[in-house]
Design an enzyme around this catalytic site. Structure first.
Site, short mmCIF file in Angstrom:
data_model
loop_
_atom_site.label_atom_id
_atom_site.label_comp_id
_atom_site.label_asym_id
_atom_site.label_seq_id
_atom_site.Cartn_x
_atom_site.Cartn_y
_atom_site.Cartn_z
N ARG A 54 1.05 3.76 -3.16
CA ARG A 54 0.28 4.47 -2.15
C ARG A 54 0.15 3.61 -0.90
NH1 ARG A 54 -4.98 7.44 -3.61
NH2 ARG A 54 -5.88 5.39 -4.02
N LYS A 120 -3.03 -2.98 -15.13
CA LYS A 120 -2.18 -1.90 -14.62
C LYS A 120 -0.78 -1.96 -15.21
CE LYS A 120 -0.75 0.29 -10.32
NZ LYS A 120 -1.22 0.77 -9.05
N ARG A 251 -12.61 0.44 -7.74
CA ARG A 251 -12.54 -0.88 -8.38
C ARG A 251 -13.77 -1.09 -9.26
NH1 ARG A 251 -8.32 -0.46 -6.57
NH2 ARG A 251 -7.15 -1.70 -5.08
P1 ATP Z 1 -5.44 2.20 -5.56
O1 ATP Z 1 -4.37 3.23 -5.74
O2 ATP Z 1 -6.68 2.54 -6.28
O3 ATP Z 1 -5.67 1.80 -4.14
P2 ATP Z 1 -3.80 -0.09 -6.31
O4 ATP Z 1 -4.24 -1.39 -5.71
O5 ATP Z 1 -3.32 -0.14 -7.72
O6 ATP Z 1 -4.98 0.92 -6.33
P3 ATP Z 1 -1.48 1.34 -5.57
O7 ATP Z 1 -0.96 1.71 -4.23
O8 ATP Z 1 -1.88 2.42 -6.52
O9 ATP Z 1 -2.70 0.40 -5.35
O10 ATP Z 1 -0.39 0.46 -6.31
C1 ATP Z 1 0.32 -0.55 -5.64
C2 ATP Z 1 -0.14 -1.90 -6.14
O11 ATP Z 1 0.24 -2.03 -7.52
C3 ATP Z 1 0.55 -3.06 -5.43
O12 ATP Z 1 -0.21 -3.46 -4.33
C4 ATP Z 1 0.66 -4.14 -6.52
O13 ATP Z 1 -0.43 -5.04 -6.51
C5 ATP Z 1 0.64 -3.36 -7.81
N1 ATP Z 1 1.99 -3.27 -8.41
C6 ATP Z 1 3.19 -3.19 -7.79
N2 ATP Z 1 4.19 -3.08 -8.66
C7 ATP Z 1 3.64 -3.10 -9.90
C8 ATP Z 1 4.16 -3.03 -11.21
N3 ATP Z 1 5.46 -2.89 -11.46
N4 ATP Z 1 3.26 -3.09 -12.22
C9 ATP Z 1 1.94 -3.21 -12.02
N5 ATP Z 1 1.38 -3.28 -10.79
C10 ATP Z 1 2.22 -3.23 -9.74
C1 BTN Z 2 1.04 3.40 -7.35
O1 BTN Z 2 0.45 2.93 -8.34
O2 BTN Z 2 0.70 3.18 -6.19
C2 BTN Z 2 2.19 4.34 -7.57
C3 BTN Z 2 3.45 3.67 -7.94
C4 BTN Z 2 4.56 4.68 -8.12
C5 BTN Z 2 5.88 4.02 -8.43
C6 BTN Z 2 6.97 5.00 -8.72
S1 BTN Z 2 8.43 4.22 -9.36
C7 BTN Z 2 9.34 5.70 -9.18
C8 BTN Z 2 8.90 6.34 -7.87
N1 BTN Z 2 9.66 5.81 -6.76
C9 BTN Z 2 8.89 5.11 -5.90
O3 BTN Z 2 9.31 4.55 -4.87
N2 BTN Z 2 7.63 5.10 -6.32
C10 BTN Z 2 7.46 5.85 -7.55
#
Ligand code: ATP
Ligand code: BTN
Length: 253
Positions: A54, A120, A251
């Protein structure tokens, strides 16, 4: 075992299975090609060079035993009111499918994250493209099925994977794609209320102190789960507030 196009194709209710060794982002691919692809098409890749989360965040997507896939789904705009909580339905179906595969301790963090052992393990990113007859949704899913290490400049929070379960990725993604397509089909008919109670069973923050981070400020309270619209219910003393899914991060507090 590598992703097997024919096996995945045979599990789909509709659409084409498109498998890549390497891609920028499976979401980006479907957004680019949504007009020429059949509804339900699933794009999968062994690795992504520009996987995204996101708000422009990066989804770490090395070549590994992980799953990176996206589903193209045409959505009737007449049902726009039910669209916001769709990410909750997707995370619920994934949580239920993994639980049915005997994975223990799966939880969901509102609105789009999947946790394993409190860290996560997966995420969902839904993007949209307007069309003449409605909306094309691209529903992207990343699941850490097996990843030995991460780049800590990218993954800046606690993470986990399901390597101990040694999943057959093809079998698992067949199950997930089938269950997701099945539920995407019925969703406009049944609406979110059909899923709300089931979602609560996986809620990582139910009755816990949380903070909501918005563009403007931080709001502290006790999470009370979600309502029938998928909004987060936050209790502050005697005061109850509802938050729709948007540019909000949740969070532990
Ligand atoms: P929110 O969506 O509540 O703002 P979030 O911090 O998890 O929470 P997202 O945009 O949902 O944000 O997810 C992206 C974040 O997830 C990245 O900033 C990174 O810290 C984490 N991330 C990226 N790749 C992975 C992965 N393969 N496994 C677990 N976490 C990951
Ligand atoms: C998040 O937690 O912010 C969402 C992560 C979503 C990752 C998947 S991996 C397959 C698909 N292709 C992308 O570039 N993002 C989603």
């Amino acid at each position: 075992m590598k992703l097997n196009q024919a096996q995945i194709q045979s599990a789909l209710i509709c659409g084409q299975a498109l498998v890549f060794d390497e891609i920028d982002s499976t979401n980006e691919y479907l957004l680019k090609h949504h007009q020429e692809l059949e509804n339900g098409s699933v794009c999968l890749a062994e690795m992504q060079t520009a996987g995204r989360g996101r708000r422009g965040r990066t989804w770490y997507s090395p070549e590994s035993k992980n799953l990176y896939f996206s589903i193209l789904w045409h959505y009737p705009t007449s049902d726009a009111a039910n669209l916001p909580p769709l990410s909750l339905v997707i995370s619920l179906i994934i949580a239920e499918s993994l639980t049915a595969e005997k994975v223990e301790d799966i939880q969901i963090k509102w609105p789009n994250d999947i946790y394993y052992h409190g860290k996560k393990m997966g995420g969902i990113l839904i993007e949209t493209q307007a069309t003449r007859s409605g909306l094309d949704l691209v529903i992207g899913i990343g699941l850490n099925l097996g990843m030995a290490k991460v780049d800590e400049t990218v993954v800046t929070q606690a993470w986990s994977d399901l390597s101990q379960y040694q999943f057959d990725r093809n079998k698992l993604v067949c199950r997930l794609a089938f269950e997701l397509q099945k539920n995407l089909k019925i969703y406009p008919l049944v609406g979110f209320s059909h899923y709300a109670e089931r979602w609560q069973a996986f809620d990582i923050f139910r009755n816990k102190p949380v903070k909501l981070i918005t563009e403007a400020n931080e709001i502290h309270g006790i999470s009370q789960g979600i309502n029938e619209k998928g909004e987060l219910i936050l209790k502050k003393g005697e005061n109850i507030q509802y938050f729709g899914i948007g540019e909000i991060s949740l969070r532990a507090d």
